[in-house]
Design an enzyme around this catalytic site. Structure first.
Site, PDB file in Angstrom:
ATOM      1  N   GLU A 132      -9.577 -55.731 -75.280  1.00 21.47           N
ATOM      2  CA  GLU A 132      -9.085 -56.109 -76.621  1.00 21.47           C
ATOM      3  C   GLU A 132      -8.735 -57.597 -76.663  1.00 21.47           C
ATOM      4  OE1 GLU A 132      -6.217 -53.332 -78.280  1.00 21.47           O
ATOM      5  OE2 GLU A 132      -7.697 -51.731 -78.232  1.00 21.47           O
TER       6      GLU A 132
ATOM      7  N   GLU B 191     -11.636 -46.332 -75.253  1.00 19.15           N
ATOM      8  CA  GLU B 191     -10.320 -45.834 -75.714  1.00 19.15           C
ATOM      9  C   GLU B 191     -10.548 -45.046 -76.990  1.00 19.15           C
ATOM     10  OE1 GLU B 191      -7.008 -48.615 -75.923  1.00 19.15           O
ATOM     11  OE2 GLU B 191      -7.744 -49.673 -74.141  1.00 19.15           O
TER      12      GLU B 191
HETATM   13  O1  AHR Z   1      -3.869 -47.153 -75.174  1.00 18.49           O
HETATM   14  C1  AHR Z   1      -2.832 -47.947 -75.626  1.00 18.49           C
HETATM   15  C2  AHR Z   1      -3.285 -49.342 -76.024  1.00 18.49           C
HETATM   16  O2  AHR Z   1      -4.141 -49.260 -77.114  1.00 18.49           O
HETATM   17  C3  AHR Z   1      -4.092 -50.100 -75.002  1.00 18.49           C
HETATM   18  O3  AHR Z   1      -3.286 -50.749 -74.073  1.00 18.49           O
HETATM   19  C4  AHR Z   1      -4.825 -51.099 -75.843  1.00 18.49           C
HETATM   20  O4  AHR Z   1      -6.054 -51.471 -75.275  1.00 18.49           O
HETATM   21  C5  AHR Z   1      -4.974 -50.395 -77.179  1.00 18.49           C
HETATM   22  O5  AHR Z   1      -4.560 -51.196 -78.215  1.00 18.49           O
END
Ligand code: AHR
Length: 510
Positions: free
Chosen positions: A191, A315
């Protein structure tokens, strides 16, 4: 009179009356559902690592070299193919050399993104990679781009994977590990448009080129930090910068979280106390992921028509308000039957795009967001999401069977979404079909056109009495996977009833 007779006749013969139709296209496509689609994610966040996975050798909680025995056993049984670490946002603050060597000499840091807690670095590279070996999973390491250096990254790769004689491999041996570990998956940042440095796409893309050209190893799969949800500009701008060096990347990541309220700033919705309004919104928002996948793939196709760079949804999952009484920044939420539906829908979508999606990692494995396991002290529960992964394991490394699906709508307050999702695959003489029904009020009949006869049919189901049911510590499990009796295949057709709010697996033996 004639019509009534025909109607009764159709019912008696079990013929195709349902509005829901699933046609299996059984001609071989050779598309494999990579087992890595069933991957997980573990971050130094809340009680995911400490308490959830690692309690230390001196803990009263039964453990194997510091890893909780109950969690190890539950994860082994889940056949987890790949585990991402150490973040997340944490990864771009992580300096791996803090987490090696004698524990008493390791420096502490503050975990700035997640609760401002002290991180004592007692769980570092060795502890993570040894854990992966213990539960039989492949590691996926996230390199610090936001606040790290190329030199630091080169050293990490050398330390972990090299069998040459070098200062880094000497250090590894001194720290107790003779042989290198086998690490194929490397994420270059996380990110970086946000917590990983607030970078512009063009700047990050140059950093990706720089880092990636030094991160070398046999069979390495290097992953570009991709977009969140529908940020098409990020994907486009990154690929524009690296288009003459596409071989530096084997994957592009994408993150998509399901928030019932679609609101990152205010309340995201309760994980436990919700009505049909929030149920519908959660299912609807989950389904958006397919549009995002298609849109990003369309851009990727433009730059990489051969499709060599795969999409990696590293994610995904639900994100609700934190549970009452839990710490700010620990992202602790409950996991109900609703989460089982969300998992089933996501995994069906990923399977159906297995030609381009090579990996996905649910966030996160223990105690954080849509976890498969929750712990409290010495207690542990398997969440409804755990059972979905257990049910869907049959798709790992199986050949995808493309489907044609006609689903009736689940209508709510003037909005309409398909009630049914499904995916199918074939492995070891077995055709496996997973189906979800997100209508919380109605059982739905589904007609399956299988294209050939099958003698042996069996089924499994995940369901519960109420949509808000979950598995609580010290109580009987309310959401479990049980056998589900399925009828017989007649003339290559099967008629199945999908109970309200359920996830079902149908297995057909060749
Ligand atoms: O999973 C929690 C957070 O969500 C992670 O650290 C980040 O990559 C995303 O914003």
């Amino acid at each position: 009179m004639k019509t009534t007779a025909l109607f009764i006749c159709l019912i008696l013969t079990g013929n195709l009356l349902a509005q829901n139709k699933l046609i299996l296209k059984t001609d071989s496509t050779g598309i494999k559902i990579n087992k890595e689609i069933y991957g997980h994610f573990s971050e130094h966040l809340g009680t995911c690592i400490y308490e959830g996975i690692y309690v230390g050798e001196n803990s009263d909680i039964p453990n194997i070299n510091g890893y909780r025995t109950d969690v190890v056993e539950a994860l082994k049984a889940l056949k987890i193919p790949v585990l991402r670490w150490p973040g997340g946002c944490f990864a771009d603050t992580y300096h791996w050399k803090d987490g090696i060597g004698p524990k008493e000499d390791r420096p502490s840091i503050v975990n700035v993104f997640w609760g401002g807690v002290t991180e004592d670095n007692s769980f570092g590279t060795h502890e993570f990679l040894d854990f992966c070996e213990l539960i039989g999973t492949e590691p996926y390491l996230s390199i610090n781009v936001g606040s790290g250096t190329v030199e630091e990254a080169i050293d990490w790769v050398e330390y972990v994977t090299s069998s040459n004689e070098s200062p880094m491999t000497e250090l590894r041996k001194k720290n107790g590990r003779e042989d290198p570990w086998d690490v194929k998956f490397w994420g270059i940042g996380n990110e970086n448009w946000g917590c990983g440095g607030d970078l512009r796409a063009e700047y990050y893309a140059d950093m990706f080129r720089n880092f990636s050209s030094y991160i070398r190893g046999n069979g390495f799969q290097k992953v570009i930090c991709g977009p969140s949800a529908d940020d098409l500009a990020w994907t486009e701008n990154i690929l524009e910068v690296i288009k003459d060096k596409l071989n530096l990347a084997q994957g592009l990541s994408m993150h998509y979280y399901t928030l019932p309220t679609s609101n990152w700033e205010g309340s995201k919705g309760s994980s436990i106390d919700f009505d049909e309004d929030m149920w519908f919104a959660t299912i609807r928002n989950t389904m958006y992921v397919e549009d995002y996948i298609k849109s990003h793939l369309a851009i990727m196709d433009k730059y990489d028509p051969a499709g060599d760079i795969k999409l990696i949804v590293d994610e995904w999952g639900t994100w609700y308000d934190k549970l009452e009484g839990t710490k700010e920044g620990f992202l602790q939420q409950q996991n109900t039957l609703r989460d089982a539906l969300v998992a089933g829908i996501n995994l069906n979508i990923f399977n159906n795009h297995a030609d381009r999606i090579s990996m996905a990692n649910i966030a996160q494995i223990v105690n954080v967001l849509q976890s498969v396991i929750m712990t409290r002290g010495a207690q542990m529960v398997k969440t409804p999401t755990y059972y979905v992964f257990q049910m869907y394991n049959v798709h790992q490394d199986a050949e995808l069977i493309p489907i044609e699906l006609k689903s009736e709508n689940y209508d709510y307050n003037g909005e309409h979404i398909p009630a049914i999702t499904a995916s199918a695959s074939h492995k070891n003489g077995m055709t496996n079909i997973t189906i979800t029904n997100s209508n919380p009020n109605q059982a739905l009949p589904v007609d399956l056109l299988l294209g050939k006869p099958y003698k042996n049919v069996r089924g499994k189901i995940i369901n519960a009495k109420a949509i808000t049911d979950y598995n609580d510590f010290g109580k009987d499990e309310k959401v479990v996977m049980t056998d589900y009796s399925i009828g017989k295949v007649k003339n290559g057709e099967l008629h199945v009833t999908m109970p309200a709010h359920s996830v079902v697996l149908i297995q057909l033996e060749d």
